[in-house]
Scaffold this motif. Sequence first.
Motif, PDB file in Angstrom:
ATOM      1  N   ALA A 158      -9.248   9.201  -1.938  1.00 37.15           N
ATOM      2  CA  ALA A 158     -10.340   8.318  -1.522  1.00 37.15           C
ATOM      3  C   ALA A 158      -9.923   6.855  -1.654  1.00 37.15           C
ATOM      4  O   ALA A 158     -10.207   6.036  -0.769  1.00 37.15           O
ATOM      5  CB  ALA A 158     -11.576   8.594  -2.365  1.00 37.15           C
ATOM      6  N   THR A 159      -9.228   6.529  -2.741  1.00 41.13           N
ATOM      7  CA  THR A 159      -8.802   5.144  -2.957  1.00 41.13           C
ATOM      8  C   THR A 159      -7.792   4.715  -1.900  1.00 41.13           C
ATOM      9  O   THR A 159      -7.867   3.607  -1.366  1.00 41.13           O
ATOM     10  CB  THR A 159      -8.157   5.002  -4.348  1.00 41.13           C
ATOM     11  N   LEU A 160      -6.864   5.616  -1.595  1.00 45.67           N
ATOM     12  CA  LEU A 160      -5.846   5.285  -0.602  1.00 45.67           C
ATOM     13  C   LEU A 160      -6.486   5.044   0.767  1.00 45.67           C
ATOM     14  O   LEU A 160      -6.139   4.092   1.473  1.00 45.67           O
ATOM     15  CB  LEU A 160      -4.809   6.408  -0.522  1.00 45.67           C
ATOM     16  N   ILE A 161      -7.446   5.887   1.112  1.00 48.08           N
ATOM     17  CA  ILE A 161      -8.126   5.691   2.400  1.00 48.08           C
ATOM     18  C   ILE A 161      -8.860   4.357   2.407  1.00 48.08           C
ATOM     19  O   ILE A 161      -8.827   3.616   3.392  1.00 48.08           O
ATOM     20  CB  ILE A 161      -9.109   6.846   2.686  1.00 48.08           C
ATOM     21  N   ALA A 162      -9.502   4.050   1.283  1.00 46.76           N
ATOM     22  CA  ALA A 162     -10.225   2.773   1.200  1.00 46.76           C
ATOM     23  C   ALA A 162      -9.261   1.607   1.387  1.00 46.76           C
ATOM     24  O   ALA A 162      -9.567   0.640   2.082  1.00 46.76           O
ATOM     25  CB  ALA A 162     -10.939   2.665  -0.140  1.00 46.76           C
ATOM     26  N   LEU A 163      -8.091   1.710   0.772  1.00 46.03           N
ATOM     27  CA  LEU A 163      -7.093   0.644   0.897  1.00 46.03           C
ATOM     28  C   LEU A 163      -6.596   0.519   2.330  1.00 46.03           C
ATOM     29  O   LEU A 163      -6.460  -0.571   2.870  1.00 46.03           O
ATOM     30  CB  LEU A 163      -5.895   0.939  -0.012  1.00 46.03           C
ATOM     31  N   THR A 205       0.849  -1.183   0.000  1.00 46.42           N
ATOM     32  CA  THR A 205       0.000   0.000   0.000  1.00 46.42           C
ATOM     33  C   THR A 205       0.889   1.238   0.000  1.00 46.42           C
ATOM     34  O   THR A 205       1.761   1.367   0.847  1.00 46.42           O
ATOM     35  CB  THR A 205      -0.895   0.009   1.244  1.00 46.42           C
ATOM     36  N   PRO A 206       0.682   2.118  -0.968  1.00 44.61           N
ATOM     37  CA  PRO A 206       1.578   3.260  -1.092  1.00 44.61           C
ATOM     38  C   PRO A 206       1.513   4.175   0.136  1.00 44.61           C
ATOM     39  O   PRO A 206       0.508   4.219   0.836  1.00 44.61           O
ATOM     40  CB  PRO A 206       1.084   3.976  -2.344  1.00 44.61           C
ATOM     41  N   ALA A 207       2.608   4.871   0.360  1.00 42.10           N
ATOM     42  CA  ALA A 207       2.706   5.704   1.554  1.00 42.10           C
ATOM     43  C   ALA A 207       1.982   7.022   1.373  1.00 42.10           C
ATOM     44  O   ALA A 207       1.511   7.616   2.338  1.00 42.10           O
ATOM     45  CB  ALA A 207       4.174   5.946   1.892  1.00 42.10           C
ATOM     46  N   SER A 208       1.885   7.478   0.146  1.00 43.68           N
ATOM     47  CA  SER A 208       1.267   8.790  -0.032  1.00 43.68           C
ATOM     48  C   SER A 208       0.346   8.784  -1.239  1.00 43.68           C
ATOM     49  O   SER A 208       0.358   7.871  -2.056  1.00 43.68           O
ATOM     50  CB  SER A 208       2.348   9.847  -0.239  1.00 43.68           C
ATOM     51  N   VAL A 209      -0.460   9.826  -1.290  1.00 43.87           N
ATOM     52  CA  VAL A 209      -1.407   9.951  -2.394  1.00 43.87           C
ATOM     53  C   VAL A 209      -0.662  10.060  -3.719  1.00 43.87           C
ATOM     54  O   VAL A 209      -1.021   9.421  -4.709  1.00 43.87           O
ATOM     55  CB  VAL A 209      -2.297  11.187  -2.167  1.00 43.87           C
ATOM     56  N   ALA A 210       0.404  10.846  -3.703  1.00 45.78           N
ATOM     57  CA  ALA A 210       1.162  11.042  -4.940  1.00 45.78           C
ATOM     58  C   ALA A 210       1.722   9.717  -5.443  1.00 45.78           C
ATOM     59  O   ALA A 210       1.735   9.448  -6.644  1.00 45.78           O
ATOM     60  CB  ALA A 210       2.288  12.032  -4.695  1.00 45.78           C
ATOM     61  N   GLU A 211       2.160   8.885  -4.491  1.00 47.08           N
ATOM     62  CA  GLU A 211       2.716   7.603  -4.888  1.00 47.08           C
ATOM     63  C   GLU A 211       1.649   6.717  -5.533  1.00 47.08           C
ATOM     64  O   GLU A 211       1.901   6.057  -6.545  1.00 47.08           O
ATOM     65  CB  GLU A 211       3.302   6.911  -3.655  1.00 47.08           C
ATOM     66  N   LEU A 212       0.451   6.733  -4.949  1.00 44.11           N
ATOM     67  CA  LEU A 212      -0.635   5.934  -5.522  1.00 44.11           C
ATOM     68  C   LEU A 212      -0.986   6.441  -6.915  1.00 44.11           C
ATOM     69  O   LEU A 212      -1.201   5.665  -7.839  1.00 44.11           O
ATOM     70  CB  LEU A 212      -1.871   5.973  -4.615  1.00 44.11           C
ATOM     71  N   GLN A 213      -1.016   7.772  -7.058  1.00 42.92           N
ATOM     72  CA  GLN A 213      -1.294   8.343  -8.377  1.00 42.92           C
ATOM     73  C   GLN A 213      -0.276   7.846  -9.394  1.00 42.92           C
ATOM     74  O   GLN A 213      -0.618   7.464 -10.504  1.00 42.92           O
ATOM     75  CB  GLN A 213      -1.238   9.874  -8.305  1.00 42.92           C
ATOM     76  N   HIS A 214       0.970   7.837  -8.960  1.00 44.14           N
ATOM     77  CA  HIS A 214       2.045   7.404  -9.837  1.00 44.14           C
ATOM     78  C   HIS A 214       1.878   5.925 -10.205  1.00 44.14           C
ATOM     79  O   HIS A 214       2.006   5.533 -11.361  1.00 44.14           O
ATOM     80  CB  HIS A 214       3.393   7.636  -9.146  1.00 44.14           C
ATOM     81  N   GLN A 215       1.557   5.117  -9.184  1.00 44.75           N
ATOM     82  CA  GLN A 215       1.388   3.681  -9.438  1.00 44.75           C
ATOM     83  C   GLN A 215       0.218   3.418 -10.372  1.00 44.75           C
ATOM     84  O   GLN A 215       0.293   2.564 -11.253  1.00 44.75           O
ATOM     85  CB  GLN A 215       1.165   2.945  -8.114  1.00 44.75           C
ATOM     86  N   LEU A 216      -0.883   4.164 -10.172  1.00 45.10           N
ATOM     87  CA  LEU A 216      -2.038   3.965 -11.040  1.00 45.10           C
ATOM     88  C   LEU A 216      -1.686   4.335 -12.484  1.00 45.10           C
ATOM     89  O   LEU A 216      -2.191   3.768 -13.435  1.00 45.10           O
ATOM     90  CB  LEU A 216      -3.230   4.794 -10.553  1.00 45.10           C
TER      91      LEU A 216
END
Lengths: 296, 378
Positions: free
Chosen positions: A33-38, A8-19
Amino acid sequence: MSDPGFQTPASVAELQHQLRTVDYLADRGLATATLIALRLGRPLLLEGEVGVGKTELAKCLAKLTGRQLIRLQCYEGIDPHQALYEWDYARQMLHVRALSEHELADARTIGGLYSEEFLLERPLLQAVRAGSNAVLLIDEIDRADDEFEAFLLELLSDFQVTIPEVGTVSAAGRPLVILTSNRTRELHDALKRRCLYHWIGYPTVSEETDIVRVRAPEATEKLTSKVVDAVHRLRDMDLAKPPGVAETLDWVHALGAVGADDLRGDTATDTLGSVIKDRDDLEAVTSDISRVVPHG
Amino acid sequence: MVTTADPGIVDRLVDFGTALRDAGLPVGTDDVLAFCTAVAELTPSDQEDVYWSGRATLVSRRDHIPVYDEVFRQFFLHLRPPSAERKPVKDMKVPQGSTGTINVPDTEPGEKEADEPPLVLGLQASSLEIERTKRFSACSEAELAAVRRMIARIRLDPPRRRTRRYCPDPSGARLDIRAMARQAMNLNDSAPVLLRRDRKHKTRPVVLLLDVSGSMADHSRNLLQFAYSMRRAAQKVEVFCFGTRLTRITPLLDRRNPDAAMRLASERVLDWDGGTRIGTSIDAFVKAWGRRGMSRGATVIVCSDGLDRGDPGTLAEAIEKLERLSHRIIWMNPLYDSTTEVPPTLAMAVVGPHVDEIASGRDLASLEEFAARLANIG
């Protein structure tokens, strides 16, 4: 999690990058929202206009996390049997026949009739069994009846299913649950309260241009920007069904299919069927095509 | 639960939840808890993270987003509320020249009667004898109140539709193989029984579009009562009023007290007794609600005398769209009764080919007759 490579990515920016690596461009709100859900293991309810990438997010998340995508498409009249589990009656009957012919019917073999072997798993039971190895997509929940919503409530809060003949099956970990709704009706508050909520709006011109670049890399830069501009103008018109991002991509692909590398009035009219799916809208746009695609 | 965040921050976040609640959002304690947990998980670097965490955890409807934005702006960014023209909650615009609101008389009119000494104890017939076939337009205020009481008592049998679900039914068309298998296993070797099943029936959604313009004023209040009764009888009923524009009054009719519901509804509808633009109103319904599926499979009842001041072309287009989006259209016209021809107004001629049924509803008898017939029309 089934994919040890995914954390699970550490930050929102990281999740954006992964997506982005799985070709999904999420804006900051959606990524948060997705990160919080995860992180919290809560279901995520996505609402938004048609074709803005609600379903796509679930697919991309499954791809990204290496989890199995389990999809439950809702429709009017869907009932728990179609969503949860069912006994395979025909096979049970055949089995009984076979047992009685060989005079093998005793308490143990009869008990075996209600075993895993004869259980037909439907998406929700599959998801409970798969636990945190699954992304459960409950698509177009607004199409199902209210009763079904109430049934889902129970499942989404405990993630356990009781099958009277077998016992209680509960999830080892929580699957990531994504619910989508096109808002053809208002969902019940009780269901909404168990979910995180995000409204996906239409992307801005620059966001949408990025999306087209990623999803339709074969299109020329000129075509991409012209199509995106035209779609944004269409959305400003008073249409019954304004085109979504999916339609933008369809249009780019359609133009590619007819070998167009530029959007002009005539090519636009010819391929308009891939963006506008309503006869009244089609008439309104065709008669005013110069407004959508300027410079004839 | 929220261990990582420092208590000062938690207080602030909880206060924010309270501020949202004050602004009218349904924010529960568990929502605030989820919000705090989310913020703690994200270890936000800036206010945008806090903003989006709150959006995901504290907001559950699209309509609430502007309110949330506003409270967030005031609470975290310390901005003053914007000027009145940008209200966070969508406000109804009042068209110029139609400021009147009317009072619907209570079903118990004339409080002065209460002063009179009660002479007779026990049961007493109402002194108002209502002729069932007396036109509403010819009724006095008191008579109308009595009529409304009677309308409230009309037994409504909403139209039904078959669903995809099955239920056991001894005279059903299909064999219930599953139940038979189950029973055969229990019965062991005794004779099997034929079990049948058939489709379940459910009440069809009903959409009422009530004309409240000047020419319909006498009827519309009664129709509102009719709509109220309908709303209580059937599960899915949507009620709209229109004159020059369309107003949705469904949520207002949920009150248990009919008088309060009527009063609320009449306050909400701003164009009582004004002009009529049937075409644009139906078009507005189709665009905002019909397309989204509200009238799909529904019986749509339009109550209007068809004295239209709008463009017949618009009406023709709108009713054609409505026809495609709904199951049946019933036009209730108080100028019509079953013994005469359809009133020869232009609007009626235009909608004629698209309407499945024309009913009257000009007096109590015809309303009762219509209520009885409703189940068969759908």
